[in-house]
Design an enzyme around this catalytic site. Structure first.
Site, short mmCIF file in Angstrom:
data_model
loop_
_atom_site.label_atom_id
_atom_site.label_comp_id
_atom_site.label_asym_id
_atom_site.label_seq_id
_atom_site.Cartn_x
_atom_site.Cartn_y
_atom_site.Cartn_z
CD GLU A 74 -3.09 -1.04 2.16
OE1 GLU A 74 -2.98 -0.22 3.09
OE2 GLU A 74 -4.06 -1.83 2.07
CD GLU B 117 -4.14 -5.96 2.67
OE1 GLU B 117 -5.04 -5.30 3.24
OE2 GLU B 117 -2.92 -5.70 2.80
#
Length: 503
Positions: free
Chosen positions: A172, A291
């Site tokens: 991320e 995810e």
């Protein structure tokens, strides 16, 4: 309500990568400590792993698992988790404001993964660290021996290399909350150089570059374009993350968010194609949706807690209790991944134990399977083979997330080796059953061999330590084959797995 469905063995989307049914586990909350690892637990084995949890994991047949993070990895020193345990440092985990004891590191996790029958997909720290540390980690993990780092691993009791082929280049990195957050160009260049170095070590390594943390980021989808323009020729996958909520309590709008996922995948697929064309590249880059899950039940309360607590060890954090509505949503999301399996090759449920997870475990107490465990399990067990392009003619509805959302959600998989056809079906209508009529083109010898169903529960019903099997799949009825077509009735808000022998 009636629904006509057309299935044909020649209408193929493509061969599903088994890794579509992978998982993710992070050093966060109680995912590791008192999740998979609890030496004092009555079920613990000689390595300190909970065998009750391990059995539930083994039953999922997970192909690969992403580790050790997550936000955790962006400030992680991998060398803290190696060597004698009594000499390992306790560190502050900045991501989740807790203490990390490092009693589980790469070698311990590799033992657990082998017991679970899962390949590791390791993440490297490209936040607070960079290329040199990532290269050292790779050498420690994968080189047979005769170098400083490989011999260091051998001195720690791990003679053979772990031979990890899947590597995530950070986590991320588009998020301002991330330790070491970078711009797309900064990150793309670093990811490119890291991927190059890894492939110089072993050309068979697969590199996953960070895409957007979610499709509502202000930099989406420009982030993907800029990152890929820096590293396209040296990476194999770009990651996507997305979590789902029903804060409004509107069930149909919640179910409609599956359509958002499809648009997300389609947009990034187009971005990949654009960059490939612009660079005149020969290689293909696919999507690693590493995810995904439902996440909202405790997020606000837990957010207040972890931002103010005083650095506890393995605290209770984001331990969602999933209900029947969540199980139906996960079933639909698994269907969407199957339908998009030409683009999405790897997907990881986040996470696996305790933290937003299909498996829960009390410290010193029992473990149990949450409602979402079962649709994830059935997709993993029966969703391997060729994904089929299925036509569905059914009533639709409009909602905030999308228009013309079909009440019937269907995915199909043809396993040519096993000579089976599996249909995964969710009736999303809140009150009406579906009169099902499925045409089976190209499957003249189809015979129904199993019908599994989840139905008849209040949407807010859950499993718990006191009632661990309150919501479990049962054998279905009322569906069969008549004149070469599948016919029957599917109850409102229900999930069905129909398995056919087609040999």
């Amino acid at each position: 309500m009636k629904a006509r469905v057309t299935v044909h063995r020649d209408f193929r989307i493509g061969l599903i990568d088994d890794r579509l049914y992978s998982a993710f586990i992070e050093h966060m909350g109680r995912a590791i400590y008192s999740g998979i690892f609890e030496p004092d637990h009555p079920s613990a084995d000689a390595n300190g792993f909970r065998t009750d949890v391990l059995k539930f994991v083994q039953d999922l047949k997970i192909p690969a698992i992403r580790y050790p993070g997550g936000n955790f990895v962006s400030a992680y020193r991998w060398e803290d988790g190696i060597g004698p345990k009594d000499q390992r440092p306790v560190r502050l985990d900045l991501a989740w404001r807790s203490k990390e004891t490092n009693q589980v590191g790469i070698n311990e996790f590799a033992i657990w993964a082998e017991k679970a029958g899962i390949d590791m997909m390791l993440a490297v720290n490209l936040g607070s660290r960079g290329l040199e540390d990532a290269r050292d980690f790779l050498e420690y993990v994968n080189f047979p021996g005769g170098t400083h780092l490989s011999d260091l691993r051998r001195s720690h009791g791990t003679e053979k290399p772990h031979d990890v082929k899947m590597w995530c280049l950070g986590n991320e990195m588009d998020g301002p909350w991330q330790v070491g957050h970078k711009t797309a160009v900064e990150y793309g260049r670093l990811a490119n150089e890291t991927a190059k170095a890894f492939k110089l070590f072993d050309k068979s390594i697969e590199a996953v570059v960070c895409g957007s943390s979610n499709d509502r980021m202000p930099t989406y989808p420009e982030w993907e374009r800029q990152v890929l323009e820096e590293c396209y020729e040296n990476v194999d996958y770009i990651s996507l993350h997305k979590y789902f909520d029903n804060k409004s309590g509107d069930t149909l709008n919640f179910f409609g968010k599956i359509e958002e996922t499809g648009r997300y995948i389609q947009a990034i697929g187009g971005t990949i194609d654009y960059v490939k064309a612009k660079k005149r590249a020969k290689n293909d880059v696919y999507i690693c949706f590493d995810e995904w899950n439902v996440w909202y039940h405790n997020i606000e309360e837990d957010g207040r807690r972890w931002k103010s607590w005083d650095w506890p060890e393995a605290p209770e954090l984001l331990e969602e209790t999933y209900n029947f509505e969540d199980a139906l949503f996960v079933a639909c999301l698994m269907n969407e991944f199957i339908r998009r399996s030409d683009r999405v090759k790897i997907a990881c449920i986040a996470q696996l134990v305790n933290v937003i997870a299909p498996i829960r475990a009390e410290k010193g107490g029992p473990a149990w399977r949450q409602t979402i465990y079962y649709p994830y399990q059935f997709a993993s067990l029966y969703g391997r083979g060729d994904a089929l392009n299925i036509a569905v003619d059914c009533l639709t509805y409009d909602c905030d997330a999308a228009n013309d959302v079909s009440y019937l959600d269907v995915a199909g998989v043809h396993d040519r080796e096993a000579n089976t056809l599996t249909l995964f079906i969710v009736n999303r209508h809140l009150t009406e059953s579906v009169e099902l009529d499925v045409s089976l083109g190209g499957f003249p010898k189809a015979r129904l061999i199993e019908h599994l169903v989840m139905q008849g529960h209040d949407l807010r019903a859950v499993n718990s330590p006191e009632r661990p099997e309150h919501i479990v799949p049962t054998q279905g009825s009322g569906v069969g084959i008549e004149d070469g077509a599948v016919k029957g009735t599917l109850a409102a808000v229900s999930y069905h797995v129909l398995r056919f022998s087609v040999g």
